[in-house]
Design a protein around this motif. Sequence first.
Motif, PDB file in Angstrom:
ATOM      1  N   MET A 195       0.847  -1.185   0.000  1.00  0.00           N
ATOM      2  CA  MET A 195       0.000   0.000   0.000  1.00  0.00           C
ATOM      3  C   MET A 195       0.889   1.244   0.000  1.00  0.00           C
ATOM      4  SD  MET A 195      -3.426   0.252   2.014  1.00  0.00           S
ATOM      5  CE  MET A 195      -4.603   1.534   1.736  1.00  0.00           C
ATOM      6  N   GLN A 196       0.615   2.162  -0.940  1.00  0.00           N
ATOM      7  CA  GLN A 196       1.461   3.351  -1.065  1.00  0.00           C
ATOM      8  C   GLN A 196       0.610   4.608  -1.204  1.00  0.00           C
ATOM      9  OE1 GLN A 196       4.588   3.464  -3.964  1.00  0.00           O
ATOM     10  NE2 GLN A 196       5.031   1.281  -3.756  1.00  0.00           N
ATOM     11  N   ARG A 197       1.091   5.698  -0.600  1.00  0.00           N
ATOM     12  CA  ARG A 197       0.435   6.985  -0.788  1.00  0.00           C
ATOM     13  C   ARG A 197       0.852   7.527  -2.153  1.00  0.00           C
ATOM     14  NH1 ARG A 197       2.134  11.485   3.218  1.00  0.00           N
ATOM     15  NH2 ARG A 197       3.894  11.528   1.812  1.00  0.00           N
ATOM     16  N   VAL A 198      -0.126   7.938  -2.953  1.00  0.00           N
ATOM     17  CA  VAL A 198       0.196   8.442  -4.295  1.00  0.00           C
ATOM     18  C   VAL A 198      -0.156   9.911  -4.458  1.00  0.00           C
ATOM     19  CG1 VAL A 198      -0.034   6.182  -5.385  1.00  0.00           C
ATOM     20  CG2 VAL A 198      -2.032   7.676  -5.253  1.00  0.00           C
ATOM     21  N   HIS A 199      -0.909  10.477  -3.513  1.00  0.00           N
ATOM     22  CA  HIS A 199      -1.366  11.855  -3.707  1.00  0.00           C
ATOM     23  C   HIS A 199      -1.792  12.448  -2.370  1.00  0.00           C
ATOM     24  CE1 HIS A 199      -3.028  15.237  -5.904  1.00  0.00           C
ATOM     25  NE2 HIS A 199      -4.224  15.050  -5.402  1.00  0.00           N
ATOM     26  N   THR A 200      -1.436  13.717  -2.174  1.00  0.00           N
ATOM     27  CA  THR A 200      -1.976  14.476  -1.045  1.00  0.00           C
ATOM     28  C   THR A 200      -2.823  15.587  -1.627  1.00  0.00           C
ATOM     29  OG1 THR A 200      -0.025  13.994   0.280  1.00  0.00           O
ATOM     30  CG2 THR A 200      -1.402  15.827   1.007  1.00  0.00           C
ATOM     31  N   ALA A 201      -4.092  15.599  -1.296  1.00  0.00           N
ATOM     32  CA  ALA A 201      -5.030  16.537  -1.918  1.00  0.00           C
ATOM     33  C   ALA A 201      -5.161  17.805  -1.089  1.00  0.00           C
ATOM     34  CB  ALA A 201      -6.395  15.879  -2.076  1.00  0.00           C
ATOM     35  N   ALA A 202      -5.499  18.895  -1.767  1.00  0.00           N
ATOM     36  CA  ALA A 202      -5.672  20.177  -1.089  1.00  0.00           C
ATOM     37  C   ALA A 202      -6.988  20.216  -0.319  1.00  0.00           C
ATOM     38  CB  ALA A 202      -5.623  21.315  -2.103  1.00  0.00           C
ATOM     39  N   SER A 203      -7.953  19.428  -0.768  1.00  0.00           N
ATOM     40  CA  SER A 203      -9.257  19.423  -0.110  1.00  0.00           C
ATOM     41  C   SER A 203      -9.894  18.055  -0.279  1.00  0.00           C
ATOM     42  CB  SER A 203     -10.177  20.485  -0.731  1.00  0.00           C
ATOM     43  OG  SER A 203     -10.537  20.088  -2.045  1.00  0.00           O
ATOM     44  N   LEU A 204     -10.935  17.834   0.474  1.00  0.00           N
ATOM     45  CA  LEU A 204     -11.635  16.551   0.385  1.00  0.00           C
ATOM     46  C   LEU A 204     -12.273  16.375  -0.989  1.00  0.00           C
ATOM     47  CD1 LEU A 204     -12.201  14.056   1.973  1.00  0.00           C
ATOM     48  CD2 LEU A 204     -14.221  15.156   2.951  1.00  0.00           C
ATOM     49  N   ILE A 205     -12.717  17.467  -1.591  1.00  0.00           N
ATOM     50  CA  ILE A 205     -13.317  17.392  -2.934  1.00  0.00           C
ATOM     51  C   ILE A 205     -12.254  16.949  -3.943  1.00  0.00           C
ATOM     52  CG2 ILE A 205     -14.317  18.762  -4.816  1.00  0.00           C
ATOM     53  CD1 ILE A 205     -15.686  20.438  -2.551  1.00  0.00           C
ATOM     54  N   ASP A 206     -11.077  17.554  -3.869  1.00  0.00           N
ATOM     55  CA  ASP A 206      -9.982  17.142  -4.756  1.00  0.00           C
ATOM     56  C   ASP A 206      -9.650  15.668  -4.554  1.00  0.00           C
ATOM     57  OD1 ASP A 206      -9.744  19.611  -5.865  1.00  0.00           O
ATOM     58  OD2 ASP A 206      -7.995  20.202  -4.694  1.00  0.00           O
ATOM     59  N   ALA A 207      -9.629  15.252  -3.300  1.00  0.00           N
ATOM     60  CA  ALA A 207      -9.311  13.859  -2.986  1.00  0.00           C
ATOM     61  C   ALA A 207     -10.354  12.925  -3.591  1.00  0.00           C
ATOM     62  CB  ALA A 207      -9.241  13.668  -1.479  1.00  0.00           C
ATOM     63  N   GLN A 208     -11.615  13.295  -3.472  1.00  0.00           N
ATOM     64  CA  GLN A 208     -12.685  12.439  -3.991  1.00  0.00           C
ATOM     65  C   GLN A 208     -12.610  12.351  -5.510  1.00  0.00           C
ATOM     66  OE1 GLN A 208     -14.960  10.686  -1.836  1.00  0.00           O
ATOM     67  NE2 GLN A 208     -14.941   9.587  -3.779  1.00  0.00           N
TER      68      GLN A 208
END
Length: 102
Positions: A1-14
């Motif tokens: 399991m790897q982190r591939v992205h850190t989003a600026a907001s929950l909407i961006d993450a979704q």
Amino acid sequence: MQRVHTAASLIDAQLAADLLTSLGIPNHIFNVNAAGAIGEVPFINAQPEIWVADDAQAARAREILAGVADTHCDDERNCPHCKEPNPAHFLTCWHCGSALPD
Ligand SMILES: [Zn+2]
């Protein structure tokens, strides 16, 4: 399991998570409930993160999400005065207030 992205907001993450899912890359969003803690914990610890379950798909996932980020950059231009990037539709620089050229 790897982190591939850190989003600026929950909407961006979704949006990022939905994109990966639609391309057949199973993923999870972490820190979904941490946004409410911004201001109380260091900001970087409260940002939503996208993690890919299969390590073999992590590189592909980063590539896809980097492509999405590049698309957003095409719609920016730099302020001639302070060099800050501004969205293309801005008439004045958000940072210093200078008029932006057409
Ligand atoms: Zn400026």
